[in-house]
Design a protein around this motif. Sequence first.
Motif, PDB file in Angstrom:
ATOM      1  N   GLU A  46       0.611  -1.351   0.119  1.00 10.38           N
ATOM      2  CA  GLU A  46      -0.060  -0.160   0.011  1.00 10.38           C
ATOM      3  C   GLU A  46       0.746   1.300   0.150  1.00 10.38           C
ATOM      4  OE1 GLU A  46      -2.475  -1.512   3.484  1.00 10.38           O
ATOM      5  OE2 GLU A  46      -4.083  -0.252   2.245  1.00 10.38           O
ATOM      6  N   GLU A  47       0.405   2.092  -1.091  1.00  8.85           N
ATOM      7  CA  GLU A  47       1.305   3.380  -0.817  1.00  8.85           C
ATOM      8  C   GLU A  47       0.492   4.269  -0.302  1.00  8.85           C
ATOM      9  OE1 GLU A  47       1.693   1.424  -5.270  1.00  8.85           O
ATOM     10  OE2 GLU A  47       0.416   1.839  -3.665  1.00  8.85           O
ATOM     11  N   PHE A  48       1.220   5.440   0.251  1.00  5.88           N
ATOM     12  CA  PHE A  48       0.524   6.715   0.906  1.00  5.88           C
ATOM     13  C   PHE A  48       1.377   7.816   0.562  1.00  5.88           C
ATOM     14  CE2 PHE A  48      -2.086   3.994   3.702  1.00  5.88           C
ATOM     15  CZ  PHE A  48      -1.288   2.809   4.030  1.00  5.88           C
ATOM     16  N   GLY A  49       0.935   8.887   0.832  1.00  2.00           N
ATOM     17  CA  GLY A  49       1.438  10.475   0.649  1.00  2.00           C
ATOM     18  C   GLY A  49       1.307  11.130  -0.730  1.00  2.00           C
ATOM     19  N   GLY A  50       0.496  10.595  -1.650  1.00  2.00           N
ATOM     20  CA  GLY A  50       0.445  11.083  -2.816  1.00  2.00           C
ATOM     21  C   GLY A  50      -0.576  12.445  -2.712  1.00  2.00           C
ATOM     22  N   GLY A  51      -0.595  13.317  -3.703  1.00  2.00           N
ATOM     23  CA  GLY A  51      -1.369  14.523  -3.540  1.00  2.00           C
ATOM     24  C   GLY A  51      -0.891  15.819  -4.349  1.00  2.00           C
ATOM     25  N   LEU A  52      -1.503  16.935  -4.136  1.00  2.00           N
ATOM     26  CA  LEU A  52      -1.272  18.231  -5.207  1.00  2.00           C
ATOM     27  C   LEU A  52      -0.034  18.861  -4.620  1.00  2.00           C
ATOM     28  CD1 LEU A  52      -1.886  19.943  -7.493  1.00  2.00           C
ATOM     29  CD2 LEU A  52      -3.828  20.988  -5.831  1.00  2.00           C
ATOM     30  N   VAL A  53       0.654  19.555  -5.303  1.00  2.00           N
ATOM     31  CA  VAL A  53       1.978  19.982  -4.765  1.00  2.00           C
ATOM     32  C   VAL A  53       2.390  21.049  -5.659  1.00  2.00           C
ATOM     33  CG1 VAL A  53       3.692  18.522  -5.610  1.00  2.00           C
ATOM     34  CG2 VAL A  53       4.263  20.159  -3.649  1.00  2.00           C
ATOM     35  N   PRO A  67       4.882  23.471  -8.149  1.00  2.00           N
ATOM     36  CA  PRO A  67       6.251  23.280  -8.722  1.00  2.00           C
ATOM     37  C   PRO A  67       7.093  23.764  -7.608  1.00  2.00           C
ATOM     38  CG  PRO A  67       4.861  24.040 -10.363  1.00  2.00           C
ATOM     39  CD  PRO A  67       4.026  24.001  -9.191  1.00  2.00           C
ATOM     40  N   GLY A  68       8.279  23.101  -7.586  1.00  2.00           N
ATOM     41  CA  GLY A  68       9.330  23.291  -6.561  1.00  2.00           C
ATOM     42  C   GLY A  68       9.059  22.803  -5.159  1.00  2.00           C
ATOM     43  N   GLY A  69       7.994  22.321  -4.863  1.00  2.00           N
ATOM     44  CA  GLY A  69       7.587  21.674  -3.549  1.00  2.00           C
ATOM     45  C   GLY A  69       8.401  20.343  -3.322  1.00  2.00           C
ATOM     46  N   SER A  70       7.727  19.704  -2.179  1.00  2.00           N
ATOM     47  CA  SER A  70       8.243  18.390  -1.873  1.00  2.00           C
ATOM     48  C   SER A  70       7.155  17.481  -1.523  1.00  2.00           C
ATOM     49  CB  SER A  70       9.079  18.354  -0.528  1.00  2.00           C
ATOM     50  OG  SER A  70      10.475  19.240  -0.978  1.00  2.00           O
ATOM     51  N   LEU A  71       7.366  16.116  -1.592  1.00  2.00           N
ATOM     52  CA  LEU A  71       6.340  15.346  -1.071  1.00  2.00           C
ATOM     53  C   LEU A  71       7.263  13.827  -0.603  1.00  2.00           C
ATOM     54  CD1 LEU A  71       3.264  15.001  -3.693  1.00  2.00           C
ATOM     55  CD2 LEU A  71       3.356  15.605  -1.172  1.00  2.00           C
ATOM     56  N   ARG A  72       6.656  13.249   0.339  1.00  2.00           N
ATOM     57  CA  ARG A  72       7.129  11.989   0.556  1.00  2.00           C
ATOM     58  C   ARG A  72       6.209  10.925   0.484  1.00  2.00           C
ATOM     59  NH1 ARG A  72       9.837   9.739   6.428  1.00  2.00           N
ATOM     60  NH2 ARG A  72       7.495   9.512   6.882  1.00  2.00           N
ATOM     61  N   LEU A  73       6.534   9.880  -0.256  1.00  2.00           N
ATOM     62  CA  LEU A  73       5.606   8.839  -0.284  1.00  2.00           C
ATOM     63  C   LEU A  73       6.302   7.732   0.344  1.00  2.00           C
ATOM     64  CD1 LEU A  73       5.030   8.348  -4.166  1.00  2.00           C
ATOM     65  CD2 LEU A  73       3.657  10.188  -2.748  1.00  2.00           C
ATOM     66  N   SER A  74       5.119   6.782   0.926  1.00  2.00           N
ATOM     67  CA  SER A  74       5.492   5.643   1.819  1.00  2.00           C
ATOM     68  C   SER A  74       4.862   4.504   1.081  1.00  2.00           C
ATOM     69  CB  SER A  74       4.900   5.786   3.202  1.00  2.00           C
ATOM     70  OG  SER A  74       5.612   7.125   3.861  1.00  2.00           O
ATOM     71  N   CYS A  75       5.402   3.560   1.312  1.00  2.00           N
ATOM     72  CA  CYS A  75       4.977   2.121   0.673  1.00  2.00           C
ATOM     73  C   CYS A  75       4.941   1.072   1.983  1.00  2.00           C
ATOM     74  CB  CYS A  75       5.619   1.549  -0.395  1.00  2.00           C
ATOM     75  SG  CYS A  75       5.349  -0.243  -0.834  1.00  2.00           S
ATOM     76  N   VAL A  76       4.058   0.521   2.461  1.00  2.00           N
ATOM     77  CA  VAL A  76       4.077  -0.556   3.364  1.00  2.00           C
ATOM     78  C   VAL A  76       3.758  -1.636   3.021  1.00  2.00           C
ATOM     79  CG1 VAL A  76       3.042  -1.192   5.718  1.00  2.00           C
ATOM     80  CG2 VAL A  76       3.278   1.030   5.232  1.00  2.00           C
ATOM     81  N   ALA A  77       4.589  -2.888   2.898  1.00  2.00           N
ATOM     82  CA  ALA A  77       4.361  -4.321   2.580  1.00  2.00           C
ATOM     83  C   ALA A  77       4.378  -5.247   3.736  1.00  2.00           C
ATOM     84  CB  ALA A  77       5.657  -4.561   1.616  1.00  2.00           C
ATOM     85  N   ALA A 105       2.127  12.006 -12.147  1.00  2.00           N
ATOM     86  CA  ALA A 105       2.033  10.762 -12.399  1.00  2.00           C
ATOM     87  C   ALA A 105       1.172   9.877 -11.255  1.00  2.00           C
ATOM     88  CB  ALA A 105       3.419  10.149 -12.863  1.00  2.00           C
ATOM     89  N   VAL A 106       0.714   8.748 -11.669  1.00  2.00           N
ATOM     90  CA  VAL A 106       0.415   7.816 -10.545  1.00  2.00           C
ATOM     91  C   VAL A 106       1.742   6.904 -10.386  1.00  2.00           C
ATOM     92  CG1 VAL A 106      -0.856   5.737 -10.147  1.00  2.00           C
ATOM     93  CG2 VAL A 106      -1.792   7.358 -11.328  1.00  2.00           C
ATOM     94  N   TYR A 107       2.186   7.071  -8.987  1.00  2.00           N
ATOM     95  CA  TYR A 107       3.322   6.430  -8.305  1.00  2.00           C
ATOM     96  C   TYR A 107       2.952   4.923  -7.827  1.00  2.00           C
ATOM     97  CZ  TYR A 107       6.036  10.552  -9.261  1.00  2.00           C
ATOM     98  OH  TYR A 107       6.786  11.556 -10.217  1.00  2.00           O
ATOM     99  N   TYR A 108       3.699   4.050  -8.249  1.00  2.00           N
ATOM    100  CA  TYR A 108       3.473   2.575  -7.839  1.00  2.00           C
ATOM    101  C   TYR A 108       4.686   2.202  -7.211  1.00  2.00           C
ATOM    102  CZ  TYR A 108      -0.304   2.698 -11.194  1.00  2.00           C
ATOM    103  OH  TYR A 108      -1.469   2.858 -11.827  1.00  2.00           O
ATOM    104  N   THR A 133      -0.532   5.852  -6.203  1.00  2.00           N
ATOM    105  CA  THR A 133      -0.910   6.937  -5.574  1.00  2.00           C
ATOM    106  C   THR A 133      -0.561   8.032  -6.373  1.00  2.00           C
ATOM    107  OG1 THR A 133      -0.843   8.325  -3.645  1.00  2.00           O
ATOM    108  CG2 THR A 133       1.185   7.347  -4.228  1.00  2.00           C
ATOM    109  N   GLN A 134      -1.697   9.040  -6.642  1.00  2.00           N
ATOM    110  CA  GLN A 134      -1.496  10.030  -7.636  1.00  2.00           C
ATOM    111  C   GLN A 134      -0.557  11.373  -7.043  1.00  2.00           C
ATOM    112  OE1 GLN A 134      -3.003  10.493 -11.140  1.00  2.00           O
ATOM    113  NE2 GLN A 134      -1.719  12.416 -10.798  1.00  2.00           N
ATOM    114  N   VAL A 135       0.206  11.745  -7.777  1.00  2.00           N
ATOM    115  CA  VAL A 135       1.107  12.812  -7.561  1.00  2.00           C
ATOM    116  C   VAL A 135       0.788  13.836  -8.726  1.00  2.00           C
ATOM    117  CG1 VAL A 135       3.199  13.734  -7.115  1.00  2.00           C
ATOM    118  CG2 VAL A 135       2.840  11.713  -6.166  1.00  2.00           C
TER     119      VAL A 135
END
Length: 119
Positions: free
Chosen positions: A5-12, A14-24, A91-94, A113-115
């Motif tokens: 399962e992925e977490f952390g996508g969203g709208l940001v 340009p120049g911003g940051s996001l952190r995606l997490s994936c729990v297996a 993109a959608v991040y997998y 998860t959509q970014v």
Amino acid sequence: QVQVEEFGGGLVQPGGSLRLSCVASGITFRRYYMAWYRQAPGFQRELVAAITTFGGTHYADSVKGRFTIYRDNDKNTVYLQMNSLKPGDTAVYYCNADPVDSSKYDAYWGQGTQVTVSS
């Protein structure tokens, strides 16, 4: 039962940051190579970053110096820290879990998860 399962996508912006997490769960996490892929509309799925069981990393040229992949084996989690985001990163991040011993175990994908990088 295996879950990725992925977490952390969203709208940001340009120049911003996001952190995606994936729990297996349901796998021996430390025995899996972990990777992030992405797929934008009209494009094929592409490898963004990968990390070995020992922490070795590989990045797509388009994200080198901006993205960082790392893992926490105690938490069965892999992360993707994304900095200096560009609209082209939309993109959608997998998340992908690929077993070291592929003759005995299967690979698994998360649902994505959509970014979106936009002003």
